[in-house]
Design a protein around this motif. Structure first.
Motif, short mmCIF file in Angstrom:
data_model
loop_
_atom_site.label_atom_id
_atom_site.label_comp_id
_atom_site.label_asym_id
_atom_site.label_seq_id
_atom_site.Cartn_x
_atom_site.Cartn_y
_atom_site.Cartn_z
N ALA A 1 40.57 -59.03 57.52
CA ALA A 1 40.20 -59.63 58.48
C ALA A 1 39.73 -58.17 59.14
CB ALA A 1 40.86 -59.72 59.46
N THR A 2 38.12 -57.66 59.35
CA THR A 2 37.51 -56.87 59.65
C THR A 2 38.38 -55.81 60.86
OG1 THR A 2 35.68 -57.58 59.83
CG2 THR A 2 35.72 -55.72 61.14
N PRO A 3 39.58 -56.04 61.45
CA PRO A 3 40.45 -55.14 62.34
C PRO A 3 41.01 -54.51 61.31
CG PRO A 3 39.63 -57.62 63.57
CD PRO A 3 38.96 -57.39 62.51
N MET A 4 41.54 -55.27 60.77
CA MET A 4 42.55 -54.83 59.68
C MET A 4 41.84 -54.07 59.03
SD MET A 4 45.65 -56.16 61.23
CE MET A 4 46.58 -55.77 60.04
N VAL A 5 41.29 -53.58 58.54
CA VAL A 5 41.16 -52.98 57.27
C VAL A 5 40.53 -51.71 57.78
CG1 VAL A 5 38.92 -52.54 55.53
CG2 VAL A 5 39.71 -54.86 55.47
N PHE A 6 39.81 -51.85 58.98
CA PHE A 6 39.15 -50.80 60.32
C PHE A 6 40.44 -49.81 60.17
CE2 PHE A 6 38.34 -48.89 63.77
CZ PHE A 6 37.73 -47.81 63.21
N LEU A 7 41.58 -50.42 60.94
CA LEU A 7 42.94 -49.90 61.01
C LEU A 7 43.35 -49.50 59.85
CD1 LEU A 7 45.02 -49.50 63.38
CD2 LEU A 7 46.38 -51.80 62.21
N GLY A 8 43.09 -50.58 58.68
CA GLY A 8 43.53 -48.75 57.34
C GLY A 8 43.12 -47.53 57.06
N LYS A 9 41.46 -47.77 57.90
CA LYS A 9 40.56 -46.82 57.22
C LYS A 9 41.38 -45.67 57.94
CE LYS A 9 36.07 -48.98 55.93
NZ LYS A 9 35.62 -49.38 55.80
N VAL A 10 41.63 -45.70 59.58
CA VAL A 10 41.65 -44.75 60.39
C VAL A 10 43.25 -44.81 60.58
CG1 VAL A 10 39.73 -45.08 61.76
CG2 VAL A 10 42.08 -46.02 62.54
N SER A 11 43.80 -44.95 59.24
CA SER A 11 45.60 -44.79 59.69
C SER A 11 46.53 -43.78 59.53
CB SER A 11 46.64 -46.08 59.18
OG SER A 11 45.96 -45.56 57.14
N TYR A 12 45.46 -43.10 58.56
CA TYR A 12 45.82 -41.36 58.88
C TYR A 12 45.92 -40.91 59.46
CZ TYR A 12 47.32 -37.14 55.72
OH TYR A 12 47.10 -35.76 55.63
N MET B 1 44.16 -45.13 69.68
CA MET B 1 43.22 -45.23 68.85
C MET B 1 42.34 -44.51 68.80
SD MET B 1 44.84 -47.35 66.51
CE MET B 1 42.86 -47.93 65.82
N LEU B 2 41.65 -44.04 70.41
CA LEU B 2 40.53 -44.04 70.19
C LEU B 2 40.49 -42.72 69.52
CD1 LEU B 2 37.83 -43.54 71.93
CD2 LEU B 2 39.07 -42.81 73.84
N VAL B 3 41.61 -41.73 69.88
CA VAL B 3 41.70 -39.82 69.65
C VAL B 3 41.62 -40.22 68.10
CG1 VAL B 3 43.05 -37.98 69.62
CG2 VAL B 3 42.91 -39.05 71.43
N SER B 4 42.13 -40.96 67.20
CA SER B 4 42.07 -41.03 66.14
C SER B 4 40.65 -41.75 65.14
CB SER B 4 43.02 -41.52 65.53
OG SER B 4 43.47 -43.67 66.15
N VAL B 5 40.37 -42.52 66.22
CA VAL B 5 38.92 -42.87 65.10
C VAL B 5 37.75 -42.44 65.56
CG1 VAL B 5 37.15 -44.78 65.92
CG2 VAL B 5 38.51 -45.45 65.84
N GLU C 1 37.44 -36.90 59.21
CA GLU C 1 38.31 -37.01 58.14
C GLU C 1 36.68 -38.02 56.99
OE1 GLU C 1 41.09 -40.43 56.08
OE2 GLU C 1 41.11 -40.30 58.84
N VAL C 2 36.28 -38.52 58.12
CA VAL C 2 34.81 -39.07 56.76
C VAL C 2 33.73 -37.92 56.29
CG1 VAL C 2 32.47 -40.22 57.31
CG2 VAL C 2 34.84 -41.57 57.76
N PRO C 3 33.67 -36.66 57.43
CA PRO C 3 32.48 -35.48 56.68
C PRO C 3 33.54 -35.05 55.58
CG PRO C 3 32.87 -35.59 59.15
CD PRO C 3 33.77 -36.79 58.68
N SER C 4 34.78 -34.93 55.67
CA SER C 4 36.08 -34.38 54.66
C SER C 4 35.76 -34.98 53.11
CB SER C 4 37.16 -33.87 54.98
OG SER C 4 36.83 -33.45 56.37
#
Length: 117
Positions: free
Chosen positions: A38-49, A86-90, A97-100
């Motif tokens: 599911a989209t929320p779980m995939v997004f959580l996987g992206k921001v998990s680090y 969650m807010l700070v991690s996003v 993370e994304v630019p790196s």
């Protein structure tokens, strides 16, 4: 994780074993696979680090700040800590993370001949 679901794996000796059980169930069970896809779980996987890197600082700051604002109930502090983390991690994920990762990919694709010495 499985302990939260009140499940005790009889052959699991550590949390890694329990994680492997979740992976096997996700592969074998269609419902679990769909739930983890599911989209929320995939997004959580992206921001998990990013969540891993930032959550302790956010929780520590809130534990120090919220009692000064009159919020001393541990459950209330936890209720504020989860969305704040969650807010700070996003934000961290987007800004750092994304630019790196993009920079890393661009440097890797440029090849060794373009490296400045």
């Amino acid at each position: 994780m499985l302990r939260l679901l009140n499940f005790r794996c009889s052959f699991c000796s550590n949390p890694l074993d329990e994680t492997q059980v979740v992976v096997v169930v996700a592969i074998a069970d269609g419902f679990t696979r769909r739930a983890l896809s599911a989209t929320p779980m995939v997004f959580l996987g992206k921001v998990s680090y990013s969540l891993y890197l930032t959550h302790a600082m956010v929780i520590g700051a809130l534990v120090a700040l919220l009692p000064r604002l009159g919020i001393v109930d541990p459950l209330a502090i936890a209720a504020v800590s989860l969305p704040a983390s969650m807010l700070v991690s996003v934000v961290f994920w987007r800004i750092i993370e994304v630019p790196s990762m993009n920079l890393s990919r661009s440097l890797a694709s440029s090849g060794p001949r373009d490296v400045v010495r």
